[in-house]
Design an enzyme around this catalytic site. Structure first.
Site, PDB file in Angstrom:
ATOM      1  N   CYS A 333      38.620  30.332  46.800  1.00  0.00           N
ATOM      2  CA  CYS A 333      39.850  32.006  46.739  1.00  0.00           C
ATOM      3  C   CYS A 333      39.124  31.740  48.331  1.00  0.00           C
ATOM      4  O   CYS A 333      39.512  31.564  49.298  1.00  0.00           O
ATOM      5  CB  CYS A 333      39.458  32.869  45.706  1.00  0.00           C
ATOM      6  SG  CYS A 333      40.938  33.894  45.871  1.00  0.00           S
ATOM      7  N   HIS A 430      40.275  29.256  40.713  1.00  0.00           N
ATOM      8  CA  HIS A 430      39.311  30.143  39.996  1.00  0.00           C
ATOM      9  C   HIS A 430      38.508  29.449  38.279  1.00  0.00           C
ATOM     10  O   HIS A 430      39.706  28.921  37.485  1.00  0.00           O
ATOM     11  CB  HIS A 430      39.069  31.711  39.681  1.00  0.00           C
ATOM     12  CG  HIS A 430      39.197  32.259  40.652  1.00  0.00           C
ATOM     13  ND1 HIS A 430      37.669  33.190  41.642  1.00  0.00           N
ATOM     14  CD2 HIS A 430      39.369  33.565  41.494  1.00  0.00           C
ATOM     15  CE1 HIS A 430      38.199  33.764  42.725  1.00  0.00           C
ATOM     16  NE2 HIS A 430      39.034  33.738  42.090  1.00  0.00           N
TER      17      HIS A 430
END
Length: 484
Positions: A333, A430
């Site tokens: 991310c 994630h």
């Protein structure tokens, strides 16, 4: 009629989240329909709820403990600290704006209606709701308009159990001091207290219980020992990065630079659970270890700010040397965005700085945009040819030549980027290390065997163990009244 109880702490990090999770699992194991609830949370460790919004990961874990789908209404107000723009306010799962400290204090009374609406939704059809406070009700400077602790408890008429942490010392003073400082209307809400994180012979605290009773009149509902099984649960607060030992002298060292706005760092927990992995959290002022085989750059709530700090620590030079030595790098991310050549923020979403050069280890560029991606995802590792599950929470779009070598597909679309030599990769996904097959394949590519343990099963069994311990130490009469 739905029963409710609220756990509030004499301070932060006293163990409320784990106790709420344990009580939820205990109630679920007795056949009750139990739900967790936290009116207001402040954390950059967010989860994507089953109904598609953002909540604190602690409430996601508590819903797992309760064996119910997670919902945005379990954590209606989530504050995600950013850099110079204060905190992002998530209201019932969606971005509602940004607010600095004083602005948020003025905003809180307007949020009470949403909090109570969510509490009503969570309570509907439940036998029991276990509510978690935030920080401490003794912070009376924040009492006006409070929605996190006594403000909620008095408005919803939910009895409170205080939690004191004996491990840090001063637990008697913290309980008695809380009693002394609370206004009478708040003091009346306290039904009793719990002592948490006790080590040793519990009978040695008998005089302590008597002393607290003399000063406050509050009953003790139990002395909870140090719950070793809690170490297998995902951590919520970044304070644990300073405390937890993650092994030493193992076959593979994985280094994680602790970004100032680190987010979703529980991505690393499955790696930490591997017997042959030494997970090293590299704090500011430290260098990235030269003997690390893998460096993971975690998520960030403020990519540009963390990128500047990354350089200020000299980690950019450490990382370049790591790659030249043949080391591997994975960015997740915000960490993925940091690895590119440029991060642009033309609308000033993160702050005043509009553009910054990235580390240049991936040939990609990121431009921040106001639309936020929030979703649970099924993915496939193109690098290791295994399936995995995870979630996305991010702003911005990343493009560039290295995206042609996407390491994963998410719901059928390419995601992320990989360098030509395969040493550096980034992804918006994630939770990828939580997929056992992917973790095993990754570790094998790094020269060790791993991934044999079922990580999700380990978390679930830890919740059962915590519930069993609580059942053995909590006051039986109180517990039976609570659980019916």
């Amino acid at each position: 009629m739905t029963r409710a109880i609220m756990l509030q702490g004499t301070g932060s990090d006293v163990g409320k989240s784990v106790l709420v999770a344990g009580l939820c699992r205990l109630a679920a194991n007795r056949g009750l329909k139990v739900r967790p609830f936290k009116p207001q949370n402040m954390s950059n460790n967010a989860a994507v709820s089953d109904d598609g919004g953002e909540i604190g990961r602690a409430q996601w874990l508590q819903s797992l403990a309760a064996r119910v789908p997670s919902s945005v209404h379990m954590n209606p107000v989530l504050l995600k600290p950013q850099s110079d723009v204060g905190s992002q306010v998530i209201l019932q799962g969606k971005v509602a704006g940004q607010a600095k400290g004083r602005e948020y204090q003025a905003l809180k009374p307007k949020l009470l209606g949403a909090v109570m609406e969510s509490f009503g939704r969570v309570s509907a059809g439940a036998d029991l709701v276990v509510v978690e406070g935030a920080g401490s009700p003794a912070e009376i400077n924040l009492r006006a308009g409070d929605i996190a602790n006594m403000g909620f408890a008095t408005h919803a008429n939910v009895p409170v159990v205080l939690v004191g942490d004996i491990d840090r010392g001063g637990v008697i003073a913290s309980l008695v001091g809380t009693h002394a400082i609370l206004p009478e209307e708040d003091r009346r809400m306290v039904a009793g207290y719990l002592i948490n994180k006790f080590r040793g012979d519990v009978s040695l605290f008998d005089d302590g219980i008597a002393a607290v009773g003399r000063f406050t009149g509050w009953p003790c509902f139990g002395v909870v020992p140090w719950l070793k099984s809690a170490a297998r649960l995902p951590a919520e607060d970044s304070v644990v990065l300073e405390k937890l030992a993650r092994g030493s002298g193992k076959a593979l060292k994985v280094a994680v630079p602790v970004l100032s706005r680190i987010a979703n760092f529980d991505d690393l927990d499955p790696l930490a659970a591997e017997p042959e992995v030494e997970l090293v959290f590299v704090r500011p002022g430290m260098s990235l270890p030269q003997d690390a085989g893998l460096v993971v750059i975690p998520g960030s709530k403020s990519t540009i700010s963390d990128l500047k700090n990354f350089r200020a620590q000299g980690w950019d030079r450490d990382l370049e040397r790591h790659v030249r030595r043949g080391g591997r790098v994975i960015g997740i991310c915000g960490g993925y965005q940091i690895l590119g050549t440029r991060v642009a923020d033309p609308l000033g979403i993160e702050g005043s700085e509009r553009e910054i050069a990235g580390l240049g280890l991936l040939s990609v560029e990121t431009e921040m945009a106001p639309e936020k991606t929030v979703r649970n995802s099924r993915a496939w590792s193109l690098e290791h040819d295994v399936g995995l599950e995870g979630y996305e929470i991010h702003l911005g779009k990343t493009t560039g030549a290295d995206c042609e070598r996407a390491p994963v597909t998410i719901d059928g679309r390419p995601d992320g980027a990989m360098s030509a030599d395969g040493r550096v990769m980034g992804t918006y996904l994630h939770g990828l290390f939580g997929s056992d097959a992917y973790r095993a394949a990754l570790l094998k590519s790094l020269g060790i065997e791993g991934g044999g343990a079922n990580y999700r099963q380990s978390v679930d069994s830890a919740l059962d163990e915590i519930a069993a311990e609580l059942e053995g130490v909590l006051d039986g009469a109180w517990l039976n009244r609570l659980l019916g």
